[in-house]
Design a protein around this motif. Structure first.
Motif, mmCIF file in Angstrom:
data_model
loop_
_atom_site.group_PDB
_atom_site.id
_atom_site.type_symbol
_atom_site.label_atom_id
_atom_site.label_comp_id
_atom_site.label_asym_id
_atom_site.label_seq_id
_atom_site.Cartn_x
_atom_site.Cartn_y
_atom_site.Cartn_z
ATOM 1 N N PHE A 154 -42.543 -9.658 -60.081
ATOM 2 C CA PHE A 154 -43.440 -10.571 -59.388
ATOM 3 C C PHE A 154 -44.668 -10.855 -60.250
ATOM 4 O O PHE A 154 -45.065 -10.031 -61.080
ATOM 5 N N SER A 155 -45.276 -12.018 -60.014
ATOM 6 C CA SER A 155 -46.559 -12.297 -60.655
ATOM 7 C C SER A 155 -47.615 -11.377 -60.066
ATOM 8 O O SER A 155 -47.525 -10.944 -58.918
ATOM 9 N N ARG A 156 -48.645 -11.088 -60.864
ATOM 10 C CA ARG A 156 -49.659 -10.117 -60.440
ATOM 11 C C ARG A 156 -51.050 -10.708 -60.321
ATOM 12 O O ARG A 156 -51.932 -10.108 -59.706
ATOM 13 N N ALA A 157 -51.277 -11.890 -60.898
ATOM 14 C CA ALA A 157 -52.641 -12.419 -60.950
ATOM 15 C C ALA A 157 -52.985 -13.278 -59.741
ATOM 16 O O ALA A 157 -54.077 -13.192 -59.198
ATOM 17 N N GLY A 158 -52.074 -14.127 -59.305
ATOM 18 C CA GLY A 158 -52.383 -15.054 -58.228
ATOM 19 C C GLY A 158 -51.683 -14.681 -56.944
ATOM 20 O O GLY A 158 -50.467 -14.532 -56.909
ATOM 21 N N PHE A 159 -52.437 -14.503 -55.869
ATOM 22 C CA PHE A 159 -51.851 -14.171 -54.583
ATOM 23 C C PHE A 159 -52.140 -15.293 -53.597
ATOM 24 O O PHE A 159 -53.232 -15.840 -53.556
ATOM 25 N N ASP A 160 -51.140 -15.638 -52.825
ATOM 26 C CA ASP A 160 -51.236 -16.738 -51.876
ATOM 27 C C ASP A 160 -51.150 -16.160 -50.469
ATOM 28 O O ASP A 160 -50.072 -15.882 -49.973
ATOM 29 N N GLY A 161 -52.305 -15.954 -49.833
ATOM 30 C CA GLY A 161 -52.303 -15.381 -48.501
ATOM 31 C C GLY A 161 -51.729 -13.984 -48.477
ATOM 32 O O GLY A 161 -51.162 -13.548 -47.489
ATOM 33 N N GLY A 162 -51.868 -13.244 -49.582
ATOM 34 C CA GLY A 162 -51.339 -11.893 -49.640
ATOM 35 C C GLY A 162 -49.969 -11.805 -50.280
ATOM 36 O O GLY A 162 -49.440 -10.727 -50.450
ATOM 37 N N SER A 205 -35.356 -7.919 -70.293
ATOM 38 C CA SER A 205 -36.588 -7.503 -69.623
ATOM 39 C C SER A 205 -37.621 -8.620 -69.687
ATOM 40 O O SER A 205 -37.690 -9.359 -70.677
ATOM 41 N N VAL A 206 -38.406 -8.748 -68.616
ATOM 42 C CA VAL A 206 -39.465 -9.760 -68.540
ATOM 43 C C VAL A 206 -40.655 -9.178 -67.795
ATOM 44 O O VAL A 206 -40.530 -8.207 -67.054
ATOM 45 N N ASP A 207 -41.816 -9.811 -67.992
ATOM 46 C CA ASP A 207 -43.000 -9.397 -67.246
ATOM 47 C C ASP A 207 -44.041 -10.503 -67.298
ATOM 48 O O ASP A 207 -44.156 -11.220 -68.295
ATOM 49 N N PHE A 208 -44.791 -10.641 -66.200
ATOM 50 C CA PHE A 208 -45.928 -11.553 -66.157
ATOM 51 C C PHE A 208 -47.149 -10.889 -66.785
ATOM 52 O O PHE A 208 -47.293 -9.657 -66.763
ATOM 53 N N ALA A 209 -48.046 -11.721 -67.305
ATOM 54 C CA ALA A 209 -49.355 -11.217 -67.716
ATOM 55 C C ALA A 209 -50.110 -10.756 -66.476
ATOM 56 O O ALA A 209 -50.006 -11.377 -65.416
ATOM 57 N N PRO A 210 -50.887 -9.672 -66.573
ATOM 58 C CA PRO A 210 -51.588 -9.174 -65.383
ATOM 59 C C PRO A 210 -52.784 -10.015 -64.973
ATOM 60 O O PRO A 210 -53.236 -9.924 -63.832
ATOM 61 N N HIS A 211 -53.300 -10.858 -65.885
ATOM 62 C CA HIS A 211 -54.539 -11.581 -65.617
ATOM 63 C C HIS A 211 -54.326 -13.059 -65.321
ATOM 64 O O HIS A 211 -55.260 -13.757 -64.931
ATOM 65 N N TRP A 230 -46.303 -5.870 -69.853
ATOM 66 C CA TRP A 230 -47.605 -6.449 -70.181
ATOM 67 C C TRP A 230 -48.653 -5.574 -69.498
ATOM 68 O O TRP A 230 -48.857 -5.644 -68.287
ATOM 69 N N LEU A 231 -49.339 -4.742 -70.278
ATOM 70 C CA LEU A 231 -50.198 -3.697 -69.724
ATOM 71 C C LEU A 231 -51.572 -4.208 -69.320
ATOM 72 O O LEU A 231 -52.027 -3.993 -68.199
ATOM 73 N N THR A 232 -52.271 -4.835 -70.263
ATOM 74 C CA THR A 232 -53.592 -5.394 -70.003
ATOM 75 C C THR A 232 -53.611 -6.816 -70.543
ATOM 76 O O THR A 232 -52.602 -7.316 -71.037
ATOM 77 N N GLU A 233 -54.756 -7.457 -70.476
ATOM 78 C CA GLU A 233 -54.837 -8.859 -70.890
ATOM 79 C C GLU A 233 -54.314 -9.083 -72.302
ATOM 80 O O GLU A 233 -53.682 -10.104 -72.584
ATOM 81 N N ASN A 234 -54.526 -8.130 -73.201
ATOM 82 C CA ASN A 234 -54.120 -8.351 -74.595
ATOM 83 C C ASN A 234 -53.231 -7.246 -75.158
ATOM 84 O O ASN A 234 -53.072 -7.146 -76.371
ATOM 85 N N LEU A 235 -52.629 -6.405 -74.303
ATOM 86 C CA LEU A 235 -51.762 -5.336 -74.789
ATOM 87 C C LEU A 235 -50.376 -5.435 -74.152
ATOM 88 O O LEU A 235 -50.248 -5.518 -72.922
#
Length: 442
Positions: free
Chosen positions: A87-95, A154-160, A218-223
């Protein structure tokens, strides 16, 4: 039913005894389930406090209520096995997380819409792809197809930000993708910005085969962390990531650290799944990377000091006498669960040497200094769960853990929560841990 002798630790007041509860079985898949993941929300009033997504070799990821296991929707479109979904981690839509991304054997990663900000009227009982949740508009639709030259593992969203995705796969390449979620550009919803090798020629100049990338995180914004079949964890630093939908700036990447977890020439040692687990340490939730290589459980952490180069640290490792496929540590830091490729059981261990953070960065939740657990006494097996009918592929704790009150001891300090296990038998099972009511367990 108590399944082990109730022996109390005089130092912590905890006991080795666990009470066994009937697990919830989530059906719906027709083939093995290699991966499952959760998302936590930022809105307490959300109708679904946690969502769960399971990846399956039938090509159809399923989204469920992470507490009850109730089916919410199936993402249909892949033409090959789906190995990983996040799942994406940065943008939440009504939770609710707004997007999901899946990695498949059909040589693609796909980004899916699972929420609609135009009409946020979700309520309990609604489904993701019907006329219920958010009016059924665009729910479960493909918003980006990221075409690869080989199988994506494997895939992952950026956290920010929701606009960046990292992928890794069978060809040994790591790729960064910029998403055009609003389709403002003339594209298929995503553009590959950068690709690089997880390792050069497998350490052998004459070798043409690259080790498969099994895990990208994707751990942090740039790692970004990558782990491949060469049994090496590599930490990469990326720069100049634009979080807007405008023309991306030039992006750079460099290797800042690595950890060798096994001899690459030992073909009998298999690399299992690694996942991020947030563990409560000294009252703070801190990220650890937990996974398996061969018969060893590894816990890694990133020492990210603003004044120095980020470093990967092996916080703990514990060797067992059976082949491991996956492992995870509970959010309260008191239990470790493992799965094996040789049997159908989930083994439960008590953590005897707690992970202790001595200091941390003031600007992030990554660690600066970590006390390394004693590798000989870190874990003690206290239980064996039976129920699956095939090898265990993935174990992930629900992040919505109800912690005990400050200063509590014994059962009250343990709290209550659940954990998901996925298996070759095509099911996901939810297991309750702790005392008190939780979801459907009363």
């Amino acid at each position: 039913m108590t399944i082990v002798k109730d022996t109390k630790d005089t130092k912590t007041g905890t006991t080795d005894a666990l009470k066994r509860f009937t697990p919830l079985t989530c059906t719906g898949h027709s083939r093995p389930v290699p991966h499952v993941s959760f998302t936590a929300t930022t809105t307490a009033s959300s109708p679904f406090p946690v969502l769960m997504i399971s990846s399956c070799k039938d090509g159809n990821p399923i989204i469920r209520d992470g507490i009850t296991g109730d089916w919410l929707g199936t993402l249909i479109g892949h033409k090959g096995s789906v190995w990983c979904s996040k799942f994406s981690r940065a943008g939440f839509d009504g939770g609710l997380a707004r997007w999901a991304v899946s990695a498949s054997g059909d040589f693609s990663a796909r980004v899916w819409s699972i929420s609609n900000s135009k009409n946020n009227n979700a309520k309990k009982g609604d489904s993701l792809d019907g006329d219920g949740m958010n009016g059924g508009q665009e729910i479960g639709s493909i918003v980006a197809e990221l075409v690869h030259p080989h199988i994506v593992r494997s895939v992952d969203f950026a956290p920010h930000t929701d606009h960046w995705v990292v992928s890794g796969g069978q060809d040994g390449k790591v790729r960064l993708w910029k998403l055009d979620l609003d389709h403002t550009q003339d594209s298929e919803g995503g553009q590959m910005i950068l690709e690089w090798d997880h390792v050069s020629n497998n350490g052998n100049p004459e070798s043409k085969k690259m080790p498969m990338v099994r895990t990208v995180l994707w751990l942090t914004e740039n790692l970004i962390l990558t782990i491949g079949d060469d049994k090496v964890a590599r930490l990469w630093q990326v720069t100049s990531l634009s979080t807007t939908t405008s023309e991306p700036e030039p992006v750079g990447v460099k290797l800042v650290d690595s950890v060798v977890m096994a001899n690459n020439t030992d073909t009998m040692v298999a690399c299992g799944l690694f996942e991020i687990t947030h563990v409560c340490v000294n009252g703070q939730l801190l990220p650890f990377i937990v996974g398996t290589v061969g018969k060893t459980i590894y816990t890694l952490a990133v020492n990210d000091n603003e004044n120095s180069t980020p470093k990967l640290q092996v916080v703990s490792k514990f060797t067992v006498d059976y082949k491991l496929s996956c492992a995870s540590i509970s959010p309260n830091g008191q239990l470790v669960l493992t799965g094996s490729s040789d049997d159908t059981w989930v083994r439960v261990y008590r953590v005897c040497e707690p992970l202790v953070a001595e200091s941390r960065s003031s600007s992030s939740n990554t660690l600066n200094v970590m006390k390394v657990a004693d590798n000989n006494t870190w874990l003690k097996q206290i239980d064996l769960w039976k129920g699956h009918h095939g090898p265990i592929h993935c174990i992930v704790f629900n992040p919505l853990w109800e912690y005990g009150p400050p200063g509590a001891t014994g059962e009250a300090a343990f709290g209550v929560g659940s954990v998901a296990t996925s298996s070759e038998d095509g099911t996901v099972r939810l297991w309750k841990l702790g005392h008190g009511s939780y979801g459907l367990w009363q």
